[in-house]
Scaffold this motif. Structure first.
Motif, PDB file in Angstrom:
ATOM      1  N   GLN A 141      -7.984   4.979  16.831  1.00  0.00           N
ATOM      2  CA  GLN A 141      -7.655   4.151  18.108  1.00  0.00           C
ATOM      3  C   GLN A 141      -6.799   3.056  17.492  1.00  0.00           C
ATOM      4  N   HIS A 142      -6.959   2.493  16.388  1.00  0.00           N
ATOM      5  CA  HIS A 142      -6.265   1.134  16.275  1.00  0.00           C
ATOM      6  C   HIS A 142      -5.053   1.344  14.977  1.00  0.00           C
ATOM      7  N   ILE A 143      -4.590   2.686  14.774  1.00  0.00           N
ATOM      8  CA  ILE A 143      -3.650   3.013  14.083  1.00  0.00           C
ATOM      9  C   ILE A 143      -2.536   2.337  13.877  1.00  0.00           C
ATOM     10  N   TYR A 144      -2.015   1.881  15.162  1.00  0.00           N
ATOM     11  CA  TYR A 144      -0.712   1.122  15.478  1.00  0.00           C
ATOM     12  C   TYR A 144      -0.696  -0.322  15.416  1.00  0.00           C
ATOM     13  N   ARG A 145      -1.912  -0.800  15.003  1.00  0.00           N
ATOM     14  CA  ARG A 145      -2.171  -2.291  14.960  1.00  0.00           C
ATOM     15  C   ARG A 145      -2.602  -2.494  13.554  1.00  0.00           C
ATOM     16  N   PRO A 146      -1.854  -2.755  12.647  1.00  0.00           N
ATOM     17  CA  PRO A 146      -2.316  -3.225  10.960  1.00  0.00           C
ATOM     18  C   PRO A 146      -3.230  -4.227  11.226  1.00  0.00           C
ATOM     19  N   GLU A 147      -3.015  -5.310  12.028  1.00  0.00           N
ATOM     20  CA  GLU A 147      -4.128  -6.300  11.707  1.00  0.00           C
ATOM     21  C   GLU A 147      -5.521  -6.093  11.809  1.00  0.00           C
ATOM     22  N   LEU A 148      -5.652  -4.996  12.759  1.00  0.00           N
ATOM     23  CA  LEU A 148      -7.026  -4.383  12.990  1.00  0.00           C
ATOM     24  C   LEU A 148      -7.644  -3.458  12.091  1.00  0.00           C
ATOM     25  N   LYS A 150      -7.097  -3.972   8.565  1.00  0.00           N
ATOM     26  CA  LYS A 150      -7.641  -4.643   7.384  1.00  0.00           C
ATOM     27  C   LYS A 150      -9.061  -4.739   7.240  1.00  0.00           C
ATOM     28  N   MET A 151      -9.616  -4.685   5.763  1.00  0.00           N
ATOM     29  CA  MET A 151     -10.883  -4.527   5.813  1.00  0.00           C
ATOM     30  C   MET A 151     -11.897  -5.537   6.187  1.00  0.00           C
ATOM     31  N   GLN A 152     -11.365  -6.668   6.164  1.00  0.00           N
ATOM     32  CA  GLN A 152     -12.138  -7.828   6.703  1.00  0.00           C
ATOM     33  C   GLN A 152     -12.432  -7.498   8.316  1.00  0.00           C
ATOM     34  N   ALA A 153     -11.286  -7.279   9.045  1.00  0.00           N
ATOM     35  CA  ALA A 153     -11.268  -6.974  10.632  1.00  0.00           C
ATOM     36  C   ALA A 153     -12.141  -5.617  10.627  1.00  0.00           C
ATOM     37  N   ILE A 154     -12.358  -4.557   9.965  1.00  0.00           N
ATOM     38  CA  ILE A 154     -13.089  -3.312  10.172  1.00  0.00           C
ATOM     39  C   ILE A 154     -14.546  -3.956   9.783  1.00  0.00           C
ATOM     40  N   ALA A 155     -14.751  -4.513   8.644  1.00  0.00           N
ATOM     41  CA  ALA A 155     -16.111  -5.208   8.465  1.00  0.00           C
ATOM     42  C   ALA A 155     -16.538  -5.947   9.618  1.00  0.00           C
ATOM     43  N   ASP A 156     -16.061  -6.942   9.991  1.00  0.00           N
ATOM     44  CA  ASP A 156     -16.254  -7.956  11.287  1.00  0.00           C
ATOM     45  C   ASP A 156     -16.739  -7.021  12.391  1.00  0.00           C
ATOM     46  N   ASN A 157     -15.924  -5.864  12.687  1.00  0.00           N
ATOM     47  CA  ASN A 157     -16.275  -5.282  13.915  1.00  0.00           C
ATOM     48  C   ASN A 157     -17.674  -4.427  13.888  1.00  0.00           C
ATOM     49  N   PHE A 158     -17.938  -4.059  12.637  1.00  0.00           N
ATOM     50  CA  PHE A 158     -19.042  -3.126  12.458  1.00  0.00           C
ATOM     51  C   PHE A 158     -20.440  -3.940  11.884  1.00  0.00           C
ATOM     52  N   HIS A 159     -19.978  -5.498  11.638  1.00  0.00           N
ATOM     53  CA  HIS A 159     -21.101  -6.085  11.018  1.00  0.00           C
ATOM     54  C   HIS A 159     -21.613  -5.798   9.894  1.00  0.00           C
ATOM     55  N   ASN A 163       4.638   1.239  11.045  1.00  0.00           N
ATOM     56  CA  ASN A 163       4.275  -0.266  10.457  1.00  0.00           C
ATOM     57  C   ASN A 163       4.554   0.208   8.810  1.00  0.00           C
ATOM     58  N   PHE A 164       5.412   0.755   8.438  1.00  0.00           N
ATOM     59  CA  PHE A 164       6.003   0.969   7.078  1.00  0.00           C
ATOM     60  C   PHE A 164       6.928  -0.025   6.977  1.00  0.00           C
ATOM     61  N   THR A 165       7.017  -0.643   5.552  1.00  0.00           N
ATOM     62  CA  THR A 165       8.112  -1.873   5.222  1.00  0.00           C
ATOM     63  C   THR A 165       9.391  -1.253   5.973  1.00  0.00           C
ATOM     64  N   ASP A 166       9.948  -0.189   5.478  1.00  0.00           N
ATOM     65  CA  ASP A 166      11.232   0.385   5.978  1.00  0.00           C
ATOM     66  C   ASP A 166      11.167   1.909   5.385  1.00  0.00           C
ATOM     67  N   GLU A 167      11.940   2.492   5.736  1.00  0.00           N
ATOM     68  CA  GLU A 167      12.234   4.094   5.677  1.00  0.00           C
ATOM     69  C   GLU A 167      12.102   4.364   3.906  1.00  0.00           C
ATOM     70  N   SER A 168      12.432   3.543   3.290  1.00  0.00           N
ATOM     71  CA  SER A 168      12.310   3.829   1.798  1.00  0.00           C
ATOM     72  C   SER A 168      10.981   3.705   1.340  1.00  0.00           C
TER      73      SER A 168
END
Length: 287
Positions: free
Chosen positions: A191-198, A200-209, A258-263
């Motif tokens: 569901q959050h595949i388009y939001r790289p900030e969500l 991140k391991m810390q964000a996921i861990a925080d969400n699931f405690h 959200n890749f850096t560029d096409e390369s």
């Protein structure tokens, strides 16, 4: 007879078939199949489902299906062209376009609902079937504004289907699965595949405690891959769909995913797929 609107967003056809057994077919596009009248059995990938008036099916190019028609049946097909998935700028602002893309991507890659049972919510089902009847009416009458009404109705319908698939995944499937925590994590990642900030391991861990270390170990033990590997593989599934069913430039796909560029995208794609995005597109392009 099938008919495409002038922007070739999708193709609508209304067909009546007499009792009997149809030949097995594989759709060339993604499509919604609505039963406006009739009854019988719909066999999808070897599984049988009773159909009747008001049933709505979602079919992908991976599906094989046929019908055992008991009573005269009127089928309504809405087949989506590649343009409709990825170039729907007409009548829509950029935010609406992005939301459409996220919802349609979720439907494509998370369709685990039982065939013909797209709606979990009864009120959504009533609205969805009313939208289908409205689409059919506009398609037949072809009055002023019909194309815009059809496009908007299909967009709402896709959003309803996506919402009900999410509900199915997060309620029925997760409640019945003994490993529901990992399924919840997977649903979160998708569901959050388009939001790289969500992602991140810390964000996921925080969400699931969870702690970050426990999250990594837990996910790897139950899925066989790390969280990062899962995210990359899921992103590449979305890239696959865009390469095969759209004319998007690789630069556009890289930016959206959200890749850096096409390369960067090309290197990752070659590593996991064993071929370049361009070669993959040529191999899978519909003739």
């Amino acid at each position: 007879m099938p008919a495409k609107d002038i922007r070739q967003l999708f193709e609508i056809s209304v067909l009546e078939k007499s009792p009997g057994v149809s030949r097995e077919e594989r759709p060339h596009h993604f499509e919604l199949l609505y039963i406006q009248q009739g009854s019988g059995t719909h066999i999808v990938n070897g599984n049988s489902y009773t159909y009747e008036k008001g049933k709505l099916f979602f079919l992908t190019p991976e599906d094989k299906h046929l019908f055992k028609i008991e009573h005269l049946t009127r089928f309504v097909h809405i087949r989506f062209s590649e343009v409709s998935f990825f170039k729907l700028h007409a009548e829509a602002g950029e935010l609406d376009y992005c939301d459409w893309m996220k919802k349609i991507g979720y439907v494509f890659h998370n369709y685990h609902a039982k065939a013909g049972c797209l709606f979990r919510d009864p009120d959504d089902e009533i609205l969805g079937l009313a939208l289908m009847e409205g689409i059919i009416r506009e398609h037949i009458n072809k009055e002023i504004g019909s194309l815009a009404i059809i496009r908007q109705s299909v967009s709402i319908l896709i959003n309803l289907i996506a919402r009900n698939i999410i509900r199915t995944e997060s309620d029925e499937k997760l409640e019945s699965d003994s490993q529901s925590p990992v399924m919840k994590i997977i649903a979160y990642l998708q569901q959050h595949i388009y939001r790289p900030e969500l992602l991140k391991m810390q964000a996921i861990a925080d969400n699931f405690h969870f702690s970050v270390n426990y999250l990594g170990e837990y996910f790897k033990t139950r899925t066989g891959e790390s969280v990062q590997e899962y995210v990359i593989n899921y992103k590449l599934k979305l890239v696959d769909t865009r390469l095969v069913y759209s004319n998007m430039l690789l630069k556009e796909i890289a930016e959206e995913m959200n890749f850096t560029d096409e390369s960067h995208l090309s290197r990752i794609f070659k590593k996991y797929r064993g071929t370049t995005p361009g070669q993959y597109r040529k191999m899978h392009h519909k003739l």
